[in-house]
Design a protein around this motif. Structure first.
Motif, PDB file in Angstrom:
ATOM      1  N   PRO A  44       0.810  -1.229   0.000  1.00 27.27           N
ATOM      2  CA  PRO A  44       0.000   0.000   0.000  1.00 27.27           C
ATOM      3  C   PRO A  44       0.838   1.273   0.000  1.00 27.27           C
ATOM      4  O   PRO A  44       0.468   2.259  -0.643  1.00 27.27           O
ATOM      5  N   THR A  47       2.325   1.599  -3.682  1.00 29.12           N
ATOM      6  CA  THR A  47       1.313   1.857  -4.715  1.00 29.12           C
ATOM      7  C   THR A  47       0.459   3.084  -4.418  1.00 29.12           C
ATOM      8  O   THR A  47      -0.190   3.621  -5.321  1.00 29.12           O
ATOM      9  N   GLY A  48       0.423   3.500  -3.156  1.00 27.79           N
ATOM     10  CA  GLY A  48      -0.418   4.630  -2.776  1.00 27.79           C
ATOM     11  C   GLY A  48      -1.884   4.273  -2.687  1.00 27.79           C
ATOM     12  O   GLY A  48      -2.744   5.158  -2.572  1.00 27.79           O
ATOM     13  N   GLU A  49      -2.209   2.984  -2.725  1.00 28.14           N
ATOM     14  CA  GLU A  49      -3.603   2.531  -2.647  1.00 28.14           C
ATOM     15  C   GLU A  49      -3.861   1.868  -1.302  1.00 28.14           C
ATOM     16  O   GLU A  49      -3.179   0.934  -0.912  1.00 28.14           O
ATOM     17  N   ARG A  50      -4.852   2.356  -0.585  1.00 29.75           N
ATOM     18  CA  ARG A  50      -5.178   1.815   0.735  1.00 29.75           C
ATOM     19  C   ARG A  50      -5.810   0.431   0.599  1.00 29.75           C
ATOM     20  O   ARG A  50      -6.552   0.160  -0.338  1.00 29.75           O
ATOM     21  N   ASP A  53      -9.566   0.311   0.410  1.00 28.34           N
ATOM     22  CA  ASP A  53     -10.214   0.725  -0.839  1.00 28.34           C
ATOM     23  C   ASP A  53     -10.321  -0.418  -1.842  1.00 28.34           C
ATOM     24  O   ASP A  53     -10.947  -0.257  -2.888  1.00 28.34           O
ATOM     25  N   SER A  54      -9.707  -1.552  -1.516  1.00 30.03           N
ATOM     26  CA  SER A  54      -9.707  -2.686  -2.438  1.00 30.03           C
ATOM     27  C   SER A  54     -11.004  -3.485  -2.280  1.00 30.03           C
ATOM     28  O   SER A  54     -11.367  -3.895  -1.172  1.00 30.03           O
ATOM     29  N   SER A  55     -11.668  -3.729  -3.382  1.00 25.21           N
ATOM     30  CA  SER A  55     -12.910  -4.506  -3.338  1.00 25.21           C
ATOM     31  C   SER A  55     -12.648  -5.965  -2.959  1.00 25.21           C
ATOM     32  O   SER A  55     -13.532  -6.655  -2.452  1.00 25.21           O
ATOM     33  N   GLU A  76      -8.644   0.819   7.571  1.00 26.00           N
ATOM     34  CA  GLU A  76      -7.305   0.384   7.160  1.00 26.00           C
ATOM     35  C   GLU A  76      -6.657  -0.487   8.230  1.00 26.00           C
ATOM     36  O   GLU A  76      -6.041  -1.517   7.932  1.00 26.00           O
TER      37      GLU A  76
END
Length: 267
Positions: A44, A47-50, A53-55, A76
């Motif tokens: 995370p 990539t900067g993606e929490r 936020d992932s389905s 998170e």
């Protein structure tokens, strides 16, 4: 009892003089700690993606929201707790590998060093002899479990979000580490002792350990796929099964351990 204690002290002294046998277990433990850190923290960050936020992790988030002890965590942190909790079972590989290595070298090493024969001609019973060897491998494995858990929680305390560290202090965590880990280690070490009493090569004695190691990753995969969840009742059920398996293996090992054959064949 005094003979068993004396033998146990000898086994532990031999272990201290051969600490290199713990290197594979240490490497496995480091990998087991790194993988969840990589998944929950490093990916995370890079990539900067929490994670929240992932389905793909919505089910995990919902599961933790239904747990009263986890409701204080932000989304998170809840996902991180999920990842660290489910990868916890990989820490069992360290104690299993440790116990298996100690047990395999315990009998075979003594055969090769010609130190087993003097024990076999003493009045000590086979149960006392094998019991001392089992404890001599189990106690270092227990110590390894404590160190592994301390390392795991220490890393979590440093890199994870607030609240995740305390979320791992649960009956499930301690059940996995201090029940499943040692009992699985006992299965592995008793298999190693059974084989090492019949062979003259420690590597051959260690090969049966794969039958104990393979189910551990299977538990992890089953959890991640949602097929299985290591709840406290499930851990207790597996514990009862492992206790029964260990009792059967000790019974079998005592009957397999042929003192006369060892005294005459391995010269």
């Amino acid at each position: 009892m005094s003979r068993t204690i004396a033998l146990l002290a000898k086994e532990l002294t031999d272990v201290r003089q051969n600490l290199t046998i713990f290197v594979p277990a240490f490497i496995i433990t480091v990998i087991a700690v790194f993988i969840p850190v990589f998944v929950a923290v490093i990916v995370p960050f890079v990539t900067g993606e929490r994670l929240s936020d992932s389905s793909d992790l919505e089910v995990a988030l919902e599961m933790y929201r239904q747990d009263p002890s986890m409701r204080h965590l932000d989304p998170e942190a809840a996902i991180q707790a999920f990842v660290f909790q489910y990868f916890l079972v990989m820490l069992v590989l360290g104690p299993v590998t440790s116990a298996m290595s100690v047990a395999a070298f315990s009998v075979v090493g003594e055969k090769q060093a010609r130190t087993l024969e003097p024990l076999l001609v003493t009045p000590i019973t086979t149960f006392e002899l094998l019991g001392a060897k089992v404890l001599g491998a189990l106690l270092p494995a227990l110590a390894f479990s404590v160190v592994s858990l301390a390392l795991y929680l220490g890393v979590i305390g440093v890199v994870a979000r607030e609240g995740v560290f305390w979320a791992l202090f649960s009956a499930r965590t301690f059940g996995v580490i201090f029940l499943l880990g040692p009992l699985a280690g006992m299965v592995a070490l008793q298999l190693a002792i059974c084989v090492s009493s019949r062979v003259n090569d420690a590597r051959t004695a260690q090969q049966l350990g794969v039958f104990v190691i393979l189910p551990i990753p299977a538990l992890l995969v089953g959890q991640l796929l949602g097929v299985l969840r290591l709840t406290t009742p499930v851990i207790l059920t597996i514990t009862i099964i492992l206790v029964a398996v260990n009792a059967a293996l000790m019974w079998f090992a005592i009957r397999l351990f042929d003192r006369e054959s060892i005294l005459t064949r391995w010269k």
